[in-house]
Design an enzyme around this catalytic site. Structure first.
Site, short mmCIF file in Angstrom:
data_model
loop_
_atom_site.label_atom_id
_atom_site.label_comp_id
_atom_site.label_asym_id
_atom_site.label_seq_id
_atom_site.Cartn_x
_atom_site.Cartn_y
_atom_site.Cartn_z
N TYR A 148 0.84 -1.21 0.00
CA TYR A 148 0.00 0.00 0.00
C TYR A 148 0.87 1.25 0.00
O TYR A 148 0.63 2.19 -0.77
CB TYR A 148 -0.91 -0.02 1.23
CG TYR A 148 -1.94 1.09 1.24
CD1 TYR A 148 -3.08 1.00 0.44
CD2 TYR A 148 -1.78 2.21 2.05
CE1 TYR A 148 -4.03 2.01 0.45
CE2 TYR A 148 -2.72 3.22 2.06
CZ TYR A 148 -3.86 3.12 1.27
OH TYR A 148 -4.79 4.12 1.27
N LYS B 267 1.00 4.17 -3.03
CA LYS B 267 0.64 5.57 -2.80
C LYS B 267 1.84 6.51 -2.97
O LYS B 267 1.67 7.65 -3.41
CB LYS B 267 0.02 5.73 -1.41
CG LYS B 267 -1.32 5.00 -1.26
CD LYS B 267 -2.34 5.47 -2.27
CE LYS B 267 -3.70 4.85 -2.07
NZ LYS B 267 -4.72 5.37 -3.02
#
Length: 278
Positions: free
Chosen positions: A165, A169
């Site tokens: 994750y 991002k």
């Protein structure tokens, strides 16, 4: 379009907008806020029923909406989305919000399966790459518009057990900064949204693999999670002001400043804190 004191147009007033991941959470909040500002919205989501629900909510709020299915991990589907939007609007959109994303976490690097790595990067990073690849040339040619890429404080927070994750991002943030530089002076702006916890369903079905981490995630969402409507309003106001970075919460700003001012102590402290929590 209305003029603002900073020059140029109020881009989110009466804007024709495309929102990916519009079926819930921040995406739905963006669609509703754009409708309140008098805009028309193409609500796309991988889930047809959720996209339709959002479009109905937009219509119920007095706005105009068109719902369609789009899997952002597919370049062909994103290109089709752009064509659908341009046909419905009769021109390129004024605002493109690359919001679709999934949440994952709980395992160390080396334990996280490669399948999970690919799944997260395909949606969170490649989905935004596809959105920028398809829409940026159209907006550049029109010499008008705004692209909003939904990143996260995870882009610079680098918390343990969230590698896939975090990487996805961080890539979105780097892409946004690069695209903003490339579009400088063209009439097209780029905004990167980097929130911490928002009260959405992004963690639904996410197993952290550790009861303590799961409990902490649930508590953070309950205690510090900000409503998605507030995030959407803040971000669209920032778009009107031509801001590149939107770091909407106090804790996000603290992480941002700590990481930039004291990068090595911050990283060590983050690792120690994660071990204490476990």
């Amino acid at each position: 379009m209305r003029l603002n004191p900073f020059g140029g147009s109020r881009r989110t007033q009466q804007a024709d907008a495309v929102v990916t991941g519009a079926g819930s959470g921040i995406g739905r909040a963006f669609a509703l806020e754009l409708a309140r500002r008098g805009g028309r919205v193409v609500c796309s989501d991988i889930d047809a029923d959720r996209a339709r629900e959002t479009a109905e909510l937009v219509s119920g709020a007095g706005g105009k909406a068109f719902d369609t299915v789009c899997d952002v991990s597919s370049l062909e589907q994103v290109a089709a989305l752009a064509d659908i939007a341009e046909e419905w609007f009769g021109k390129p959109p004024d605002v493109v919000i690359n919001n679709a994303g999934i949440g994952r976490g709980g395992e160390l690097v080396g334990e996280t399966s490669l399948q999970e790595w690919h799944q997260v990067l395909d949606v969170n990073l490649w989905g935004v790459i596809h959105g920028c690849h398809v829409f940026a040339p159209r907006l550049r040619a029109a010499r008008h518009g705004s692209i909003v890429n939904v990143a996260s404080a995870a882009a610079f927070g680098s918390a343990p057990r969230m590698a896939a994750y975090n990487v996805s991002k961080a890539g979105v943030l780097a892409l946004s900064e690069t695209l903003a530089a490339e579009l400088s002076g063209t009439g097209v702006t780029v905004t990167a949204l980097c929130p911490t916890v928002v009260r959405t369903n992004i963690l639904d079905g996410v197993e952290f693999g550790d009861a303590n981490l799961q409990n902490w995630a649930d508590r953070l969402l309950r205690w510090t999670g900000r409503p998605p409507a507030a995030i959407a309003r803040t971000t669209l106001d920032a778009v009107d002001h031509g801001q590149l970075y939107v770091v909407p919460q106090v804790e996000a700003k603290l992480i941002w400043q700590s990481k930039r001012l004291l990068p090595e102590p911050y990283t060590r402290a983050t690792g120690l804190l994660e071990r204490l929590v476990r």
